[in-house]
Scaffold this active site. Structure first.
Site, short mmCIF file in Angstrom:
data_model
loop_
_atom_site.label_atom_id
_atom_site.label_comp_id
_atom_site.label_asym_id
_atom_site.label_seq_id
_atom_site.Cartn_x
_atom_site.Cartn_y
_atom_site.Cartn_z
N GLU A 158 0.42 -0.96 0.21
CA GLU A 158 0.62 0.44 0.70
C GLU A 158 0.64 1.26 -0.40
OE1 GLU A 158 -2.47 -0.44 3.48
OE2 GLU A 158 -3.10 -2.47 2.75
N GLU A 263 -5.97 -10.64 -1.44
CA GLU A 263 -7.10 -10.95 -0.46
C GLU A 263 -8.47 -11.08 -0.48
OE1 GLU A 263 -5.36 -7.44 2.20
OE2 GLU A 263 -3.39 -7.98 2.09
O1 G3I Z 1 -6.28 -9.89 19.06
C1 G3I Z 1 -6.57 -8.47 19.35
C2 G3I Z 1 -7.68 -9.06 19.96
O2 G3I Z 1 -7.22 -9.67 21.13
C3 G3I Z 1 -8.45 -8.22 21.10
O3 G3I Z 1 -9.31 -8.42 21.75
C4 G3I Z 1 -9.19 -7.51 19.80
C5 G3I Z 1 -9.83 -5.98 20.24
O4 G3I Z 1 -9.44 -4.91 20.05
O5 G3I Z 1 -8.64 -6.34 18.76
C6 G3I Z 1 -7.79 -7.80 18.19
O6 G3I Z 1 -6.74 -7.50 17.16
C7 G3I Z 1 -7.39 -7.57 15.86
C8 G3I Z 1 -6.82 -7.83 15.33
O7 G3I Z 1 -7.60 -8.09 13.09
C9 G3I Z 1 -8.25 -9.66 15.31
O8 G3I Z 1 -9.45 -9.45 15.06
C10 G3I Z 1 -6.97 -5.89 15.54
O9 G3I Z 1 -7.77 -4.82 17.28
C11 G3I Z 1 -7.19 -5.56 14.29
O10 G3I Z 1 -6.29 -4.49 13.88
C12 G3I Z 1 -7.23 -5.71 13.60
O11 G3I Z 1 -7.61 -5.68 12.23
C13 G3I Z 1 -6.77 -6.71 10.77
C14 G3I Z 1 -6.57 -4.57 10.62
O12 G3I Z 1 -5.76 -5.86 9.67
C15 G3I Z 1 -4.93 -4.27 10.96
O13 G3I Z 1 -4.18 -5.92 10.65
C16 G3I Z 1 -7.99 -7.18 10.16
O14 G3I Z 1 -8.24 -8.37 11.44
C17 G3I Z 1 -6.94 -7.67 9.02
O15 G3I Z 1 -8.48 -8.65 8.40
C18 G3I Z 1 -6.77 -6.70 8.04
O16 G3I Z 1 -5.52 -7.02 6.98
C19 G3I Z 1 -5.13 -6.07 6.33
C20 G3I Z 1 -3.98 -6.37 5.22
O17 G3I Z 1 -3.23 -7.19 6.15
C21 G3I Z 1 -4.05 -5.85 4.24
N1 G3I Z 1 -4.96 -5.32 3.66
C22 G3I Z 1 -5.98 -4.36 4.11
C23 G3I Z 1 -6.46 -5.60 5.02
C24 G3I Z 1 -7.66 -4.82 5.55
O18 G3I Z 1 -7.09 -4.26 6.00
#
Ligand code: G3I
Length: 373
Positions: A158, A263
């Protein structure tokens, strides 16, 4: 007579249950065996067996996996000098045991990277040399750790805005535009056999593509390895335009690159167009009318989704000689990040399998499309 009738009904019910239990759907990966790999994002809940149905389901349907979060900088390298490989190692072990390709996601990204990465010991912005050294240490340590086990890496994620201009991330501000070249250089040094990808969302759209192509050309001109461009594929029922997608696949292939869809999912919920991309930082306000299918997805929407998937896969099949992998961002609707982005707490239905692991009409339409091509 009545007894006979009850017996027949009972027998018919048993047969129905038997037949439906044994009506094996084909594994998605097998349907596309001759075309491209079929991947999915996985998470520790699945890999550690907390959801008992997940692993056999993944093994049946996918031959490539990407850790949804566990290789991101904030997870794998949370503090200076501290690396935590435990969860990523379990994902890699699962992939190896089941002969699936493991994809590395992600080395250099503006998001999910701790603030300390960009600061010196006094809390001031790091210098170019210090940040380059930090990037090199990270890439060498992470790529080195998984050397020979990860098929390919999303090296830079990105780096371009939707209008095609370069994203003014901290990487760009401190190092300059050559941070992208440096990342590819270090990744190749760390594992010369790994494939290297540039990965972005909305880069099938013309404006963004016109910003991505020169970056790729610059890498190629510098003699750096780049194998494929990753199109994330966070899509909608009404976007992207299929002609634009088709045109972009041709443009990337014309650079001599392979294309990976990294994705994929298709959002079915009403969503403000200004949050159509995949910028994790963006959020929109929850409104009841933006969460209309809390109690189930209407058949008409499932049909619309099935047609949309069919159209998208028709374009993929047209370009199958250039596409090497299509990865879905989640194993079933219940695991999709789209339930919480860009609006927290909605019920979305963007994938091919429902929350109970059952194939949806979209699954069958994708298979039909594959067979027709
Ligand atoms: O695991 C913790 C959990 O312990 C906690 O209770 C909860 C409360 O906030 O958060 C959990 O972590 C979250 C994690 O996803 C797992 O669900 C994070 O806050 C959250 O920020 C995270 O979001 C991920 C996001 O990227 C940011 O890293 C998404 O799962 C993931 O699907 C998304 O993937 C991205 C790709 O890496 C890059 N391209 C875009 C794509 C979508 O945004």
């Amino acid at each position: 007579m009545r007894k006979n009738c009850i017996f027949s009904l009972f027998f018919a019910t048993i047969m129905l249950v038997f037949v439906s239990c044994n009506r094996e759907t084909p594994g998605l990966k097998d349907v596309f065996e001759k075309d491209f790999l079929i991947g999915t994002a996985i998470n520790p809940y699945q890999v550690l067996g907390k959801d008992a149905r997940a692993k056999p389901f993944i093994v049946k349907n996918f031959n490539s996996v990407t850790a949804e979060n566990e290789m991101k900088w904030e997870r794998i390298h949370p503090k200076p000098g501290v690396y935590d490989f435990a969860l990523a190692d379990s994902a890699v072990a699962f992939a190896q045991k089941n002969h699936m390709s493991m994809i590395g996601h992600v080395l250099v990204w503006h998001s999910q990277t701790p603030d300390w990465v960009f600061l010196d010991s006094l809390g001031k912005p790091a210098t170019r040399d210090a940040l380059l050294a930090r990037m090199k240490d990270h890439i060498f340590t992470v790529v080195g750790h998984f050397k020979g086990k990860v098929k390919g890496w999303d090296v830079v994620n990105e780096a371009v805005n939707d209008d095609g201009t370069i994203r003014k991330s901290k990487w760009y501000q401190i190092i300059g535009e050559d941070y992208i070249e440096k990342a590819f250089e270090y990744a190749h040094e760390a594992d010369p056999d790994a494939e290297l990808y540039y990965n972005d969302y909305n880069n099938e759209q013309r404006a963004k593509r016109e910003g991505v192509v020169p970056i790729i050309k610059a890498l190629q001109k510098s003699g750096l390895r780049i194998d494929a461009v990753g199109i994330q594929g966070h899509w909608h029922l009404d976007e992207p335009d299929l002609n634009e997608l088709d045109e972009s696949l041709s443009s990337y292939a014309a650079l001599g690159l392979k294309i990976v869809i990294t994705e994929m999912e298709v959002n079915v919920l009403p969503t403000p167009p200004e949050v159509y991309g995949a910028d994790v930082q963006q959020q929109a306000k929850y409104l009841e009318e933006l969460n209309p299918y809390k109690n189930g997805c209407p058949d008409s929407v499932e049909t619309h989704l099935a047609n949309r998937y069919s159209d998208l896969f028709s374009v993929f099949m047209k370009h199958k000689k250039d596409i090497t992998r299509v990865t879905f961002w989640g194993i079933n609707d219940g695991y999709s990040w789209k339930n919480n982005w860009p609006i927290v707490g909605r019920t979305n239905y963007p994938l091919l399998f429902d929350r109970n692991y059952q194939p949806k009409p979209a699954f069958y339409s994708v298979i039909k499309t594959a067979k027709e091509k």
